[in-house]
Scaffold this motif. Structure first.
Motif, PDB file in Angstrom:
ATOM      1  N   ILE A  31     -10.526   0.256 -10.056  1.00  0.00           N
ATOM      2  CA  ILE A  31      -9.088   0.267  -9.764  1.00  0.00           C
ATOM      3  C   ILE A  31      -8.902   0.502  -8.269  1.00  0.00           C
ATOM      4  CG2 ILE A  31      -6.934   1.531 -10.061  1.00  0.00           C
ATOM      5  CD1 ILE A  31      -7.747   2.071 -12.931  1.00  0.00           C
ATOM      6  N   ASN A  32      -8.127  -0.344  -7.619  1.00  0.00           N
ATOM      7  CA  ASN A  32      -7.877  -0.240  -6.184  1.00  0.00           C
ATOM      8  C   ASN A  32      -6.628   0.575  -5.866  1.00  0.00           C
ATOM      9  OD1 ASN A  32      -9.023  -3.273  -6.692  1.00  0.00           O
ATOM     10  ND2 ASN A  32      -9.969  -2.245  -4.951  1.00  0.00           N
ATOM     11  N   ALA A  33      -5.671   0.528  -6.765  1.00  0.00           N
ATOM     12  CA  ALA A  33      -4.420   1.239  -6.528  1.00  0.00           C
ATOM     13  C   ALA A  33      -3.747   1.520  -7.854  1.00  0.00           C
ATOM     14  CB  ALA A  33      -3.484   0.418  -5.640  1.00  0.00           C
ATOM     15  N   MET A  34      -3.042   2.638  -7.888  1.00  0.00           N
ATOM     16  CA  MET A  34      -2.210   2.961  -9.047  1.00  0.00           C
ATOM     17  C   MET A  34      -0.862   3.423  -8.548  1.00  0.00           C
ATOM     18  SD  MET A  34      -4.710   4.822 -11.805  1.00  0.00           S
ATOM     19  CE  MET A  34      -3.441   4.757 -13.082  1.00  0.00           C
ATOM     20  N   GLY A  35       0.134   3.089  -9.308  1.00  0.00           N
ATOM     21  CA  GLY A  35       1.464   3.457  -8.858  1.00  0.00           C
ATOM     22  C   GLY A  35       2.459   3.522  -9.986  1.00  0.00           C
ATOM     23  N   TRP A  36       3.669   3.836  -9.588  1.00  0.00           N
ATOM     24  CA  TRP A  36       4.788   3.923 -10.526  1.00  0.00           C
ATOM     25  C   TRP A  36       5.887   2.977 -10.065  1.00  0.00           C
ATOM     26  CZ3 TRP A  36       4.684   6.644 -15.003  1.00  0.00           C
ATOM     27  CH2 TRP A  36       3.682   7.607 -15.151  1.00  0.00           C
ATOM     28  N   ALA A  49       6.335   4.617  -6.157  1.00  0.00           N
ATOM     29  CA  ALA A  49       5.268   5.280  -5.403  1.00  0.00           C
ATOM     30  C   ALA A  49       3.949   4.609  -5.718  1.00  0.00           C
ATOM     31  CB  ALA A  49       5.199   6.767  -5.751  1.00  0.00           C
ATOM     32  N   LEU A  50       3.091   4.580  -4.718  1.00  0.00           N
ATOM     33  CA  LEU A  50       1.799   3.911  -4.852  1.00  0.00           C
ATOM     34  C   LEU A  50       0.732   4.775  -4.213  1.00  0.00           C
ATOM     35  CD1 LEU A  50       0.427   1.144  -5.653  1.00  0.00           C
ATOM     36  CD2 LEU A  50       0.677   0.539  -3.240  1.00  0.00           C
ATOM     37  N   ARG A  51      -0.401   4.869  -4.892  1.00  0.00           N
ATOM     38  CA  ARG A  51      -1.545   5.566  -4.315  1.00  0.00           C
ATOM     39  C   ARG A  51      -2.727   4.614  -4.289  1.00  0.00           C
ATOM     40  NH1 ARG A  51      -6.226   8.123  -4.845  1.00  0.00           N
ATOM     41  NH2 ARG A  51      -6.546  10.158  -3.858  1.00  0.00           N
ATOM     42  N   ASN A  52      -3.259   4.385  -3.087  1.00  0.00           N
ATOM     43  CA  ASN A  52      -4.419   3.510  -2.935  1.00  0.00           C
ATOM     44  C   ASN A  52      -5.714   4.299  -3.144  1.00  0.00           C
ATOM     45  OD1 ASN A  52      -3.050   0.969  -2.069  1.00  0.00           O
ATOM     46  ND2 ASN A  52      -2.349   2.299  -0.415  1.00  0.00           N
ATOM     47  N   SER A  53      -6.805   3.596  -3.327  1.00  0.00           N
ATOM     48  CA  SER A  53      -8.079   4.248  -3.612  1.00  0.00           C
ATOM     49  C   SER A  53      -8.567   5.091  -2.446  1.00  0.00           C
ATOM     50  CB  SER A  53      -9.138   3.208  -3.990  1.00  0.00           C
ATOM     51  OG  SER A  53      -9.262   2.241  -2.979  1.00  0.00           O
ATOM     52  N   ASP A  54      -8.054   4.797  -1.223  1.00  0.00           N
ATOM     53  CA  ASP A  54      -8.468   5.608  -0.074  1.00  0.00           C
ATOM     54  C   ASP A  54      -7.605   6.862   0.083  1.00  0.00           C
ATOM     55  OD1 ASP A  54      -6.850   3.595   2.572  1.00  0.00           O
ATOM     56  OD2 ASP A  54      -6.059   4.634   0.819  1.00  0.00           O
ATOM     57  N   VAL A 100      -4.055  -1.720 -10.356  1.00  0.00           N
ATOM     58  CA  VAL A 100      -4.506  -3.004  -9.819  1.00  0.00           C
ATOM     59  C   VAL A 100      -6.015  -2.985  -9.651  1.00  0.00           C
ATOM     60  CG1 VAL A 100      -4.412  -4.578  -7.857  1.00  0.00           C
ATOM     61  CG2 VAL A 100      -2.342  -3.391  -8.605  1.00  0.00           C
ATOM     62  N   ARG A 101      -6.654  -4.032 -10.162  1.00  0.00           N
ATOM     63  CA  ARG A 101      -8.083  -4.243  -9.945  1.00  0.00           C
ATOM     64  C   ARG A 101      -8.236  -5.543  -9.167  1.00  0.00           C
ATOM     65  NH1 ARG A 101     -10.940  -5.026 -15.066  1.00  0.00           N
ATOM     66  NH2 ARG A 101     -12.875  -4.665 -13.905  1.00  0.00           N
ATOM     67  N   SER A 102      -8.426  -5.428  -7.873  1.00  0.00           N
ATOM     68  CA  SER A 102      -8.510  -6.618  -7.028  1.00  0.00           C
ATOM     69  C   SER A 102      -9.718  -7.475  -7.353  1.00  0.00           C
ATOM     70  CB  SER A 102      -8.552  -6.205  -5.551  1.00  0.00           C
ATOM     71  OG  SER A 102      -7.401  -5.476  -5.209  1.00  0.00           O
TER      72      SER A 102
END
Length: 119
Positions: A31-36, A49-54, A100-102
């Motif tokens: 998963i590269n990013a998770m959000g609402w 809101a979005l949180r990226n893997s970094d 999201v899984r790029s």
């Protein structure tokens, strides 16, 4: 595949707080990013809101300073939270978790959880 299960919605008075949870299972390592996101009646779905893997985060202007996205990982299970403070009636919507899984160019959605803020 990734499965998303949301919880934590409900009815709250204006000025109150809620915390939404989204438990992700399956291929969480990619998963590269998770959000609402949220969708109010008659309106388009919008990013909250979005949180990226970094660890970087993005927020809609309307929730900055009031909402906070965070993430916990326990082996293959990842849980993303949305802490919502100082809620307003205009925050009323169905809130959806997204991942999201790029690597496979795929995004996944939860079933949605209703948040209702009364004035």
């Amino acid at each position: 595949q990734v499965q998303l299960v949301e919880s934590g919605g409900g009815l709250v008075q204006a000025g109150g707080s809620l915390r939404l949870s989204c438990a992700a299972s399956g291929s969480t390592a990619t998963i590269n990013a998770m959000g609402w996101y949220r969708q109010a009646p008659g309106k388009q779905r919008e990013l909250v809101a979005l949180r990226n893997s970094d660890g970087s985060t993005n927020y809609a202007d309307s929730v900055k300073g009031r909402f906070t996205i965070s993430r916990d990982r326990d082996n293959a299970k990842v849980t993303v939270y949305l802490q919502m403070n100082s809620l307003k009636p205009e925050d009323t919507a169905v809130y959806y978790c997204n991942a999201v899984r790029s690597i496979v160019k795929t995004e996944y959605w939860g079933q949605g959880t209703q948040v209702t803020v009364s004035s």
